[in-house]
Design an enzyme around this catalytic site. Structure first.
Site, PDB file in Angstrom:
ATOM      1  N   ASP A 441      43.745  27.853 -21.355  1.00 14.81           N
ATOM      2  CA  ASP A 441      44.426  28.195 -20.112  1.00 14.81           C
ATOM      3  C   ASP A 441      45.826  28.720 -20.429  1.00 14.81           C
ATOM      4  OD1 ASP A 441      42.523  27.609 -18.288  1.00 14.81           O
ATOM      5  OD2 ASP A 441      43.184  25.572 -17.905  1.00 14.81           O
ATOM      6  N   ASP A 694      36.547  23.665 -13.508  1.00 13.91           N
ATOM      7  CA  ASP A 694      36.404  23.860 -14.950  1.00 13.91           C
ATOM      8  C   ASP A 694      35.351  22.947 -15.567  1.00 13.91           C
ATOM      9  OD1 ASP A 694      38.407  25.799 -15.028  1.00 13.91           O
ATOM     10  OD2 ASP A 694      39.979  24.300 -15.205  1.00 13.91           O
TER      11      ASP A 694
END
Length: 1006
Positions: A441, A694
């Site tokens: 990320d 996620d």
């Protein structure tokens, strides 16, 4: 064209007024708890009183914590788990709790006794049973068979020492695993899910595991649902509870149904009609894979671990986590425990060594038959066939192998925990050590997660204060769990006091719609003295499409968004609509999240370790490229839509993913797709994530990493949970995982070589000279080997500069060579004693004790060879080996367990060497043996070093991390463009299924 001025009655709140400062003090000093104030009063107080939690933590660092007295380690008979019902059915009367009163403490205790704690974790292990499990397994069963054999031969010393070895391995493994588990468990408590419930007429904040069926649970925006709960009513409309009770009595509530099939059921008209308006919206992507939030109404069930995206409501817990939808799904695979690659490797090595033992026993018996050796007599001699079996069982079965390797993993997990990395399963350490691509990320991992709003762009004719007020209106006002963007938007109002004055008027929020990947904006509908305002904040393009502004205004707006992106700023457009008037474009917020100071250096370090970093971000591609430049990442960054709608498929699509440095405008499904394609190419992939969305990609990755601040759902799906922010913590964990792997690999090479050493020497000596080392001494050699290597788990290991693999062919080749060299070294010292001068014997000595000391020294020191010379050994390892070396030396000097030596010369008539009757060996001879053992170890170390420098051997057993099956990838790519369609059969009059090309709409949906 200028937007119409917004009037707020007699006083122009857009431009402020004379008593603004006084009103500001009044609002910021509003009495009472912030949770008891109305929405906009609470918002004002939050802006005024907000303090950075890091600063607060620093001030409260000396605060005392509640001392919870843990169960003592030796109290294995005590169990902390509650009795859990076998049947998950909850009595209907339990679910009739009042939303204002909730359950009493008595009710809670009685229900917990039946249903246990609200958690999915496995039942707490009985420590005594866990200790007994260290005596199970093929390798240990053979050693237990050796115990019976020693008892049958009445070799009581062997019997006692073998039992001691088994107990030592079990005790050390049990203790170290327990210590490691305690460290990890203490950190897991810091990330435990919490929930708000109503009990005894009061709202209480508790751990989610303490929820029981019938608890009144408050479901709130940005929090995870702590149990399967049925929605009762909106938190702000408690009077709807009466309507809920009426529906419940009429059995008009929706039954609990499979969330993955809810859409199909709705299409078929099943179920009960929704009651009223949507109360909350939940993110069920971890269950269904659907990115959009699902609206939930009165009587609907919200599911355990899903995330609440909008709204606040009362609900009643339907059952415990074990019997929830997620719990029932987890139980389906609970029986099939994932042994993992590590367990398979250990089993294959253990099985191969057992086969080798049987081979050497067969050879020894063949030699014994040739020399007419009897089965079990004479009783006091080790030269019997059954004694051969006992000896080869002892030396050929690596009893410490499963314990030492598992302990090394457990100690490594505890070490990682001290570095703020919680290992959810031990096999994740092996996966992390072998990772060769890290998908990360951007926000919070590569960047500092410290958003700040720079100077905003304001459309011509608009006021910056009104724009900032609209941006705050189009934000979540749940101040307990604000999204980072909403948080910085609201707190930036400190710089715009006139915007705060606007919010102090009589605003009422009617509907808040959180961000979703389709609309790409947040929308709030609110009212002010009869006027209805709709405020929007989101992606510049999405907000611009709402308005009907002039071409010049739109072009300027787009140019400004592009400029912000090139400077690395995230842009958010702001617009509003009053009543039914046209939408008005107000301007654009520019947000900047600076890269972490250590990120660029850490990325270089990761690349040096053979782990390239791919950045996956939801930001625009221009922002992503600018961030990559700041971080010294490559600039081959692509829009994630290119993966699905870019016209690529098959091998071309896989090549794009493999070559890319990152992807922008990424949604959760894109993350999953990237991981899947990299795995198909043979890469071991680590994926970082923090949100509920996620969870699927974290599960799919070879090593799922939940970053600091991740949701409970992401933490549950991940293999490793990080409590510290930044990429550096992940790279540090990769290094530590490789060190742990190196310790295990060094021990396995060492242990295989030890087995082969004595198997080769003893069997050949049995066959050639009809001699063996006494079984009493053999068991002590095995005991010393285990004692010396208990400290392997604490050794200083080096970090391999490329992803590690087991490379079993290489391990076996090196171990066989080392074993042969050790056997040759033992044969050389035995052969010198046939020389006329006695060879190594300087004054007097005993063959058994001399061989015992040489074998013990060379075997113990072998671990210094297999561990490598890149780092100095730890003091624990040096101390343990020195201790057993001293013991072995005392054995040799004083002749312990040497047996009754014959006083006649050795068989070779050339030798005049006479053995001592008491087994003693002079000190000078012991010194010579030490020097000889040092020489043997040096020779072995040189050979080991040379073998590791051979390119062929160094790469032997390594898997191809770049697999290109172009044909299969293209076939799958073409098949993905096909679909099965139903059409009417004009000839038969019915319907038929045909294979056809997907339409563009179908492709878009995919």
């Amino acid at each position: 064209m200028a937007a119409p001025r917004v009037s707020f009655g007699e006083k122009d709140m857009e431009n402020g007024n004379s008593d603004a400062a006084a009103r500001s003090r009044k609002w910021s000093q509003a009495p009472g708890d912030i949770n008891d104030l109305d929405e906009y009063t609470a918002l004002q107080k939050y802006i005024s009183t907000y303090r950075d939690p890091k600063a607060v933590d620093a001030e409260n660092a000396d605060a005392t914590a509640v001392d919870v007295k843990p169960k003592k380690a030796w109290q294995f008979w005590k169990s902390e788990k509650a009795a859990v019902a076998d049947d998950g059915t909850v009595p209907e009367e339990w679910l009739e709790s009042d939303i204002k009163q909730g359950l009493s403490n008595t009710d809670v205790e009685s229900r917990r006794k039946r249903f246990g704690f609200n958690e999915l974790t496995s039942e707490k292990e009985n420590l005594f049973i866990k200790f007994l499990m260290f005596f199970t397994g093929p390798v240990l069963y053979v050693m237990e068979l050796a115990v019976l054999l020693a008892a049958g031969l009445r070799s009581w010393i062997d019997f006692g020492v073998i039992i001691g070895i088994l107990l030592l391995n079990a005790a050390v493994g049990w203790y170290q695993e327990k210590q490691a588990a305690d460290v990890v468990a203490s950190l897991k408590g810091d990330i435990a899910m919490r929930a708000t419930v109503v009990r005894q007429g009061q709202e209480q904040d508790i751990l989610a595991r303490e929820i029981v069926p019938g608890d009144i649970v408050i479901i709130e925006e940005s929090q995870s649902v702590p149990a399967d709960c049925r929605l009762i009513c909106d938190y702000d409309v408690p009077e709807d509870f009466a309507r809920y009770k009426e529906l419940r009595e009429q059995h008009a509530l929706n039954p609990e149904e499979d969330p993955t099939g809810s859409e199909d059921q709705e299409d078929e008209g099943e179920g009960v009609a929704h009651q009223g308006h949507s109360i909350v919206a939940t993110d069920q992507s971890a269950i269904t894979g659907e990115s959009l939030a699902v609206d939930k109404f009165m009587g609907d069930v919200v599911y355990y671990t899903t995330g609440c995206k909008r709204g606040k409501a009362y609900s009643v817990a339907q059952t415990s986590a074990r019997f929830s939808f997620v719990g029932r799904t987890a139980s389906l695979v609970q029986g099939a425990k994932d042994q993992g690659h590590f367990k398979a490797i250990m089993n294959s090595i253990g099985t191969a060594l057992l086969v080798l033992v049987m081979f050497w026993i067969l050879l020894a018996w063949i030699g014994g038959f040739f020399r007419h050796i009897k089965l079990a007599t004479p009783e006091d001699s080790s030269n019997t066939l059954l004694h051969y079996v006992l000896i080869l069982f002892i030396i050929g079965v690596p009893v410490g192998l499963p314990v030492v390797t598992t302990t090394t993993l457990a100690v490594g997990a505890a070490y990682l925990a001290k570095e703020q990395a919680i290992v959810q399963k031990l096999t994740a350490i092996e996966s992390l050590a072998g990772v060769d691509i890290l998908c990360s990320d951007k926000t919070g991992t590569l960047t500092a997660n410290q958003l700040s709003i720079r100077e905003p762009y304001v459309a011509e004719g608009e006021d910056v204060n009104w724009m900032m007020a609209c941006a705050a209106l189009a934000s979540s006002h749940n101040i307990k769990s604000l999204d980072p963007i909403d948080k910085v938007t609201i707190l930036t109002l400190k710089r715009y006091p006139k915007a705060r004055d606007i919010l102090k008027d009589d605003w009422k929020t009617e509907k808040f719609t959180p961000f979703d990947p389709v609309s790409k904006r947040i929308t709030t509908i609110c009212t002010l003295r009869g006027d209805r305002f709709t405020c929007a904040k989101g992606a510049p393009k999405a907000v611009l499409n709402l308005t009907s502004c002039s071409k010049e205004t739109a072009d300027l707006f787009r140019d400004k968004a592009t400029e912000f992106a090139r400077r690395g700023f995230r842009s958010l457009g702001v617009a509003y609509q009053k009543n039914n008037d046209p939408w008005v474009l107000l301007g654009m917020l520019s947000m900047f999240d600076p890269p972490r100071e250590d990120t660029a250096q850490t990325i270089i370090e990761a690349q040096q370790l053979g782990v390239p970093v791919k950045m996956l971000t939801g930001d625009a591609i221009a922002i992503a490229k600018e961030t990559c430049k700041m971080l010294a990442l490559g600039t081959k960054v692509y829009n994630s839509q290119k993966l699905i709608h870019g016209g690529l498929s098959g091998s071309t699509q896989h090549d794009l993913v493999e070559r890319a440095d990152g992807f922008a405008e990424v949604f959760p499904e894109h993350k999953y797709q990237v991981v899947e394609m990299l795995q198909q190419r043979g890469h071991l992939t680590a994926m970082t994530g923090d949100g509920v969305n996620d969870a699927p990609s974290l599960k799919k990755a070879d090593c799922g990493i939940a970053v600091e601040g991740a949701s409970e759902a992401a933490q549950a799906a991940a293999d490793i949970v990080f409590l510290a922010p930044g990429l550096s913590t992940i790279v540090t964990a990769i290094k530590q995982a490789r060190q742990i792997f190196q310790r295990m690999k060094a021990y396995i090479q060492y242990r295989i070589a030890l087995c082969l050493h004595l198997e080769i020497y003893l069997v050949t000596s049995m066959i050639i000279i009809n001699e063996t080392i006494r079984s009493e001494l053999i068991v002590f050699i095995a005991l010393f080997a285990d004692l010396a290597t208990v400290a392997v788990a604490y050794d200083n290991a080096h970090v391999d500069q490329r992803p590690v693999e087991w490379q079993l062919p290489k391990i076996w080749i090196i171990s066989i060579v080392l074993g042969i060299l050790l056997a040759v070294g033992t044969w050389v010292i035995r052969g010198t004693m046939y020389l006329p001068n006695g060879g190594v014997v300087q004054n007097w000595g005993n063959v058994q004790e001399i061989l015992f000391l040489e074998v013990a020294l060379t075997e113990n020191w072998l671990i210094f060879v297999t561990r490598g010379g890149e780092t100095f050994p730890s003091w624990q390892l040096v101390g343990a080996i020195f201790m057993v070396d001293v013991l072995a030396t005392l054995f040799c000097i004083f002749g312990w367990l040497a047996g009754n030596a014959e006083t006649r010369p050795l068989p070779n008539p050339m030798s005049q060497f006479m053995q001592t009757t008491n087994g003693h060996t002079d000190v000078v001879t012991v010194v010579v043996i030490w020097m000889y053992a040092i020489g043997v170890t040096i020779v072995i170390a040189i050979v080991y070093f040379v073998m590791n420098k051979i390119p062929y051997l160094d790469n032997l057993g390594r898997k191809n991390r770049n697999v290109h099956d172009t044909q299969m990838e293209n076939i799958i790519g073409h098949l993905s463009k096909l679909t099965i369609k139903q059409e009417k059969d004009e000839l038969g009059g019915g319907f038929r299924w045909v294979l056809g090309q997907k339409s563009s709409d179908d492709a878009d949906e995919d």
